[in-house]
Design a protein around this motif. Sequence first.
Motif, PDB file in Angstrom:
ATOM      1  N   TRP A  35       6.414 -52.816  27.896  1.00 22.98           N
ATOM      2  CA  TRP A  35       6.053 -51.795  26.929  1.00 22.98           C
ATOM      3  C   TRP A  35       7.294 -50.933  26.679  1.00 22.98           C
ATOM      4  N   ARG A  37       8.709 -47.643  23.829  1.00 24.69           N
ATOM      5  CA  ARG A  37       8.218 -46.645  22.887  1.00 24.69           C
ATOM      6  C   ARG A  37       9.379 -46.087  22.082  1.00 24.69           C
ATOM      7  N   ARG A  44      14.933 -46.215  20.986  1.00 26.66           N
ATOM      8  CA  ARG A  44      13.891 -46.990  21.646  1.00 26.66           C
ATOM      9  C   ARG A  44      14.033 -46.802  23.155  1.00 26.66           C
ATOM     10  N   ASP A  89       5.443 -37.585  25.508  1.00 24.40           N
ATOM     11  CA  ASP A  89       5.057 -38.992  25.515  1.00 24.40           C
ATOM     12  C   ASP A  89       4.647 -39.476  24.127  1.00 24.40           C
ATOM     13  N   ALA A  91       4.773 -41.054  20.749  1.00 26.58           N
ATOM     14  CA  ALA A  91       5.672 -42.078  20.217  1.00 26.58           C
ATOM     15  C   ALA A  91       4.826 -43.237  19.712  1.00 26.58           C
ATOM     16  N   TYR A  93       4.162 -46.925  20.536  1.00 25.73           N
ATOM     17  CA  TYR A  93       4.301 -47.781  21.702  1.00 25.73           C
ATOM     18  C   TYR A  93       4.220 -49.243  21.268  1.00 25.73           C
ATOM     19  N   GLY A 108       3.007 -52.037  16.889  1.00 25.32           N
ATOM     20  CA  GLY A 108       3.015 -50.757  17.572  1.00 25.32           C
ATOM     21  C   GLY A 108       1.694 -50.015  17.418  1.00 25.32           C
ATOM     22  N   GLN A 110       0.285 -45.900  17.707  1.00 27.71           N
ATOM     23  CA  GLN A 110       0.742 -44.514  17.777  1.00 27.71           C
ATOM     24  C   GLN A 110       0.003 -43.759  18.868  1.00 27.71           C
TER      25      GLN A 110
END
Length: 115
Positions: A35, A37, A44, A89, A91, A93, A108, A110
């Motif tokens: 993973w 983000r 990144r 946190d 972002a 992902y 991704g 959100q």
Amino acid sequence: VQLVESGGGLVQPGGSLTLSCVASGFTFDGYPMSWARQAPGKEREWVARINYNGADTDYAAVAKGRFTIARDNAKNSVYLQMNNLQVEDSAVYYCVKGRGPYGRQGQGTQVTVSP
């Protein structure tokens, strides 16, 4: 290769979310998964990875103690459980095939952490 993430959303600080990623188009249990983000205007960032059979995991410092990566090879799926989420946190992902942070990835999901 197709990776489809889900599970993102809006959560308050201190809250939890579990992200899911379903993979197809490759031999899922032959690859590590990660993973990563990316927040707007930021690089990144790799978050966590898991080896092909789930026996070995590794976390970025920002994730240690709060996030847990897991996989279910029978379901071609990888998960990221996130606890005690903080504003930083927030972002998009991405589920990434391989050790990350870049590689074949999904669209991704959100994650927004806001009071």
